[in-house]
Design a protein around this motif. Structure first.
Motif, short mmCIF file in Angstrom:
data_model
loop_
_atom_site.label_atom_id
_atom_site.label_comp_id
_atom_site.label_asym_id
_atom_site.label_seq_id
_atom_site.Cartn_x
_atom_site.Cartn_y
_atom_site.Cartn_z
N TYR A 62 0.85 -1.19 0.00
CA TYR A 62 0.00 0.00 0.00
C TYR A 62 0.89 1.24 0.00
O TYR A 62 1.69 1.45 0.92
CB TYR A 62 -0.92 -0.01 1.22
N PHE A 63 0.78 2.07 -1.05
CA PHE A 63 1.51 3.32 -1.16
C PHE A 63 0.57 4.47 -0.81
O PHE A 63 -0.59 4.49 -1.25
CB PHE A 63 2.03 3.53 -2.59
N GLN A 64 1.10 5.43 -0.06
CA GLN A 64 0.31 6.62 0.27
C GLN A 64 1.21 7.84 0.19
O GLN A 64 2.27 7.90 0.82
CB GLN A 64 -0.31 6.51 1.66
N PHE A 65 0.76 8.83 -0.60
CA PHE A 65 1.48 10.10 -0.77
C PHE A 65 0.53 11.21 -0.34
O PHE A 65 -0.55 11.38 -0.92
CB PHE A 65 1.91 10.28 -2.22
N THR A 66 0.94 11.98 0.66
CA THR A 66 0.08 12.99 1.25
C THR A 66 0.74 14.36 1.14
O THR A 66 1.90 14.53 1.52
CB THR A 66 -0.20 12.68 2.73
N THR A 67 -0.02 15.32 0.61
CA THR A 67 0.43 16.71 0.51
C THR A 67 -0.57 17.58 1.25
O THR A 67 -1.76 17.54 0.96
CB THR A 67 0.53 17.15 -0.96
N ARG A 68 -0.07 18.36 2.20
CA ARG A 68 -0.91 19.29 2.97
C ARG A 68 -0.38 20.70 2.78
O ARG A 68 0.81 20.95 2.92
CB ARG A 68 -0.92 18.91 4.45
N TRP A 69 -1.32 21.61 2.47
CA TRP A 69 -0.94 22.99 2.17
C TRP A 69 -1.84 23.92 2.96
O TRP A 69 -3.05 23.95 2.77
CB TRP A 69 -1.06 23.24 0.67
N HIS A 70 -1.25 24.68 3.85
CA HIS A 70 -1.98 25.71 4.60
C HIS A 70 -1.93 26.99 3.77
O HIS A 70 -1.08 27.86 3.97
CB HIS A 70 -1.33 25.92 5.97
N TYR A 71 -2.88 27.08 2.83
CA TYR A 71 -2.83 28.20 1.88
C TYR A 71 -3.44 29.47 2.43
O TYR A 71 -3.28 30.54 1.84
CB TYR A 71 -3.52 27.80 0.57
N GLY A 72 -4.17 29.39 3.54
CA GLY A 72 -4.73 30.60 4.13
C GLY A 72 -5.86 31.15 3.29
O GLY A 72 -6.91 30.54 3.15
N GLU A 73 -5.65 32.31 2.70
CA GLU A 73 -6.68 32.96 1.89
C GLU A 73 -6.84 32.22 0.56
O GLU A 73 -5.92 31.59 0.05
CB GLU A 73 -6.32 34.43 1.64
N LYS A 74 -8.03 32.37 0.00
CA LYS A 74 -8.33 31.66 -1.24
C LYS A 74 -7.54 32.19 -2.42
O LYS A 74 -7.25 31.46 -3.37
CB LYS A 74 -9.83 31.75 -1.53
N LYS A 76 -7.74 11.58 -3.31
CA LYS A 76 -8.65 12.17 -2.34
C LYS A 76 -8.22 13.60 -2.07
O LYS A 76 -7.05 13.88 -1.81
CB LYS A 76 -8.66 11.36 -1.05
N VAL A 77 -9.19 14.51 -2.13
CA VAL A 77 -8.96 15.93 -1.85
C VAL A 77 -10.01 16.39 -0.85
O VAL A 77 -11.20 16.10 -1.03
CB VAL A 77 -9.03 16.79 -3.13
N ARG A 78 -9.58 17.08 0.18
CA ARG A 78 -10.53 17.67 1.13
C ARG A 78 -9.96 18.98 1.65
O ARG A 78 -8.74 19.17 1.72
CB ARG A 78 -10.85 16.72 2.28
N ILE A 127 -6.72 24.58 5.05
CA ILE A 127 -5.71 23.60 4.63
C ILE A 127 -6.33 22.74 3.55
O ILE A 127 -7.46 22.24 3.72
CB ILE A 127 -5.24 22.73 5.81
N VAL A 128 -5.62 22.56 2.45
CA VAL A 128 -6.04 21.62 1.42
C VAL A 128 -5.16 20.37 1.56
O VAL A 128 -3.94 20.46 1.70
CB VAL A 128 -5.94 22.22 0.00
N GLU A 129 -5.82 19.24 1.57
CA GLU A 129 -5.13 17.96 1.79
C GLU A 129 -5.35 17.06 0.58
O GLU A 129 -6.49 16.75 0.22
CB GLU A 129 -5.66 17.29 3.05
N LEU A 130 -4.26 16.67 -0.07
CA LEU A 130 -4.30 15.79 -1.23
C LEU A 130 -3.63 14.48 -0.86
O LEU A 130 -2.47 14.45 -0.44
CB LEU A 130 -3.58 16.43 -2.42
N THR A 131 -4.37 13.38 -1.02
CA THR A 131 -3.86 12.04 -0.71
C THR A 131 -3.99 11.17 -1.94
O THR A 131 -5.08 11.01 -2.48
CB THR A 131 -4.64 11.42 0.46
N GLN A 132 -2.86 10.62 -2.38
CA GLN A 132 -2.83 9.68 -3.50
C GLN A 132 -2.42 8.31 -2.99
O GLN A 132 -1.41 8.19 -2.25
CB GLN A 132 -1.85 10.15 -4.58
N GLY A 164 -7.13 11.68 10.78
CA GLY A 164 -5.73 11.44 10.45
C GLY A 164 -5.47 11.53 8.96
O GLY A 164 -6.37 11.36 8.14
N HIS A 165 -4.20 11.78 8.62
CA HIS A 165 -3.82 11.83 7.21
C HIS A 165 -2.58 10.99 6.91
O HIS A 165 -2.22 10.85 5.74
CB HIS A 165 -3.58 13.27 6.77
N LEU A 166 -1.94 10.43 7.94
CA LEU A 166 -0.80 9.54 7.75
C LEU A 166 -1.12 8.17 8.30
O LEU A 166 -2.00 8.01 9.16
CB LEU A 166 0.45 10.10 8.44
#
Length: 630
Positions: free
Chosen positions: A44-56, A219-221, A233-238, A494-496
């Protein structure tokens, strides 16, 4: 039926893991290896990117997050998106529950949230969103429309935050979709390091698509503080979930390694990753293997009364020394290993489900879903069915019968409905949507049946391979487990993967899919139009040639002498023809001589008398006269 309290745990997800600063991005890559029963291995591979972008407005400036994800949040009111591309079927009885659940084919659902959203606007954005990811992932998601989409009421719950405003959900599945290399390549391009380095370099298409089961997920949330759209925060999980069959490698004692599974060793970690770890399960089916090299770290996790031991390989520590090399982990079985231990039946999961068709012919049938509860206590069960528009379901035939495990056949005992939601379908416009909930006693199986009719399609509505059949998407079965046996899913906050360690909860939300069904609808004989087309084209081709020749060529009538067919007559004909030719030649010669004599006489008469030779003819005249006589 199911409490929504677990959604409140998303408040913890905003600050889960290491804290993110303003405009900060973090990337993590993880690999989980679990030996399964029946000589199978799950990676099982999991790649997680989290970005606290603040304003849109900051979504226009991306670093690790793919730009298509940022544009997605700008153009659509989507807060959560799930896409799965799966080939194969997960075997719950022998493999337990997967970390990420998926169904065969393509599956997609999304949550939309906004202040001025309407149902029609959501339908428009839903179709445009499917078209966007159809191009991003090179999949057939462009076929997602209102004819195969529903709006679930109870089963699918949101995992974004805040989730207390006006929200809409859309769900669709394409069970006919086939996953291949053209989906894997664009999926890897969304990663910060691509496939050049890190765990993604192991995902070679030749070894991925040669597995018994493989699934690609995205997955994006969006996680925002309540009533604060400028702190998000935008969270991208592949994810990539693979199951290998060790018997296909034809190795003695079923030894394997990363190089044997993926065709190469690990060439390092992604330079942009904050963490890069490999988790190897050591207990249960992993007890019979010895790891080489030996792990340095080990983690013991107890979750819902079930304990799992993992060995951890940190790639940042493995590649801290300079120098190019490949990292490989081998699973070796002792020579005295008893094979009966590998063939022993695993512990049956608490809830399993299957689906099949009953009936004969191409007019009507019955859809059957069987749910089994092997736990000693009663469990809440919810089932979601999506029946396509070309299959007409009759709600009054819906029933749930029960059977204790000690009996072999289902009797007349029925289970009452605790929840029932039904949206009838409309031909060529909407599918039928059914959600039912009931309590399933312990050590009992439930048989859910509903009668259906098969409609006759128009000849343009059949797929290219009409006799292959038409698909009915898999049903979704959900429950709440009181214990964590065979449960490996990540918690909602959780995200990890490490966030699932010691994550004990009062209950665990379980979701699993049944098999997809193939129905044989009344199919016309498509060979007859083909034969008619071939015959018509042949007649036109044969008639076109003569008509074109008559219309374009000039006809000239000529007299032709026919030669005798007899051999003797041919000989006499040639002889007489030659004699006639000789006579004609002599006549021509005589005529020419007479003509020459007359010309000579006229020449002499015209010549003057006298001269150097008197009456004697000139030499030139004698020469001409001799030539004429000859």
């Amino acid at each position: 039926m199911f409490p929504r309290a677990f959604v409140l745990l998303l408040l913890v997800a905003f600050n889960a893991g290491s804290p993110l600063g303003k405009d900060d991005e973090r990337f993590h890559e993880e690999l989980v290896v679990r030996p399964l029963s029946g000589d199978h291995v799950n990676t099982y591979f999991q790649f997680t990117t989290r970005w606290h972008y603040g304003e849109k407005d900051n979504l226009y400036h991306t670093q690790l997050t793919p730009r298509v994800i940022a544009e997605l949040l700008q153009q659509f009111a989507v807060k959560e998106l799930h896409i799965g591309l799966t080939q194969g079927l997960w075997r719950y009885e022998t493999w337990g529950y997967p970390i990420v659940e998926a169904t065969s084919g393509a599956e997609m659902w999304a949550w939309f949230s906004g202040s001025n959203l309407t149902s029609d606007e959501v339908d428009r954005q839903w179709k445009e969103l499917a078209n966007v990811f159809s191009g991003v992932l090179c999949a057939s998601l462009n076929f997602v429309d209102n004819t195969n989409s529903i709006a679930p009421r109870h089963l699918i719950r949101p995992q974004f935050m805040p989730a207390n405003g006006r929200k809409f959900v859309r769900y669709s599945t394409l069970p006919r979709e086939i996953v291949c290399t053209e989906n894997l390549t664009p999926w890897k391009k969304l990663l910060p390091c691509g496939s050049a380095s890190g765990f993604a370099s192991l995902l070679n298409s030749g070894h991925v698509h040669n597995t018994k089961y493989h699934s690609l997920g995205l997955k994006v949330r969006v996680l925002c503080e309540d009533h604060d759209e400028d702190n998000c925060i935008v969270e991208l999980t592949q994810t990539a979930n693979l199951v290998y069959d060790l018997r296909l490698f034809e190795l003695s004692n079923n030894d394997f390694s990363l190089r044997r599974l993926f065709g190469m060793g690990l060439n390092g970690f992604c330079e942009l990753a904050d963490s890069s770890k490999i988790y190897v399960q050591r207990n249960e089916q992993g007890e019979r293997f010895q790891l080489v090299p030996a792990p340095v770290h080990e983690v013991k996790s107890t979750r819902g009364g079930h304990t799992v031991v993992y060995s951890v390989y940190d790639m940042h520590e493995q590649f801290k020394d300079a120098g190019e090399r490949l990292f490989n982990v081998a699973w070796l079985s002792p020579k005295t290993e008893n094979r009966r231990r590998n063939l022993a039946k695993p512990v049956l999961p608490p809830v399993t489900a299957h689906r099949y068709l009953l009936g004969h012919g191409q007019e009507r049938g019955r859809i059957v879903t069987e749910v089994t509860n092997s736990h000693y206590d009663a469990l809440p069960i919810m089932v979601q069915e999506v029946i396509p528009w070309y299959v007409h379901a009759y709600l009054h035939t819906l029933s749930i019968r029960r059977k204790p495990h000690r009996l072999n056949e289902y009797g007349r005992q029925r289970l009452p409905f605790k929840l029932l939601h039904y949206t009838p379908g409309k031909q060529r416009e909407l599918p039928s949507h059914l959600e039912i909930g009931f309590m399933l006693p312990g050590q009992t199986s439930a048989l859910i049946t509903i009668d259906v009719d098969y409609l006759l399609l128009k000849w343009l509505e059949y797929p290219p391979d009409a006799n292959h059949g038409h698909y009915i998407g898999a049903a979704i079965v959900s429950s709440q487990l009181p214990m964590g046996r065979n449960y490996t899913a990540l918690p909602a906050e959780g995200h990890l993967f490490e966030h699932s360690f010691n994550a004990t909860r009062p209950s665990y939300v379980l979701s699993l899919h049944t098999e997809a069904l193939i129905v044989s609808l009344p199919t016309p004989d498509f060979s007859m139009p083909y034969n008619v087309i071939c015959l018509a084209c042949t007649v036109v081709a044969l008639a076109f040639g003569p008509i074109h020749s008559v219309a374009t060529k000039m006809i000239i009538v000529g007299r032709q002498t026919s030669a005798p067919k007899n051999f003797v007559k041919k000989i006499f004909s040639k002889i007489f023809r030659r004699g006639k030719a000789d006579d004609e030649g002599a006549a021509e010669t005589e005529g020419a001589s007479a003509t020459g004599a007359m010309e000579f006489a006229s020449t002499r008469a015209a010549r003057p008398a006298g001269g150097p030779s008197g009456d004697q003819p000139l030499l030139e005249d004698l020469d001409e006269e001799e030539e004429e006589q000859d």
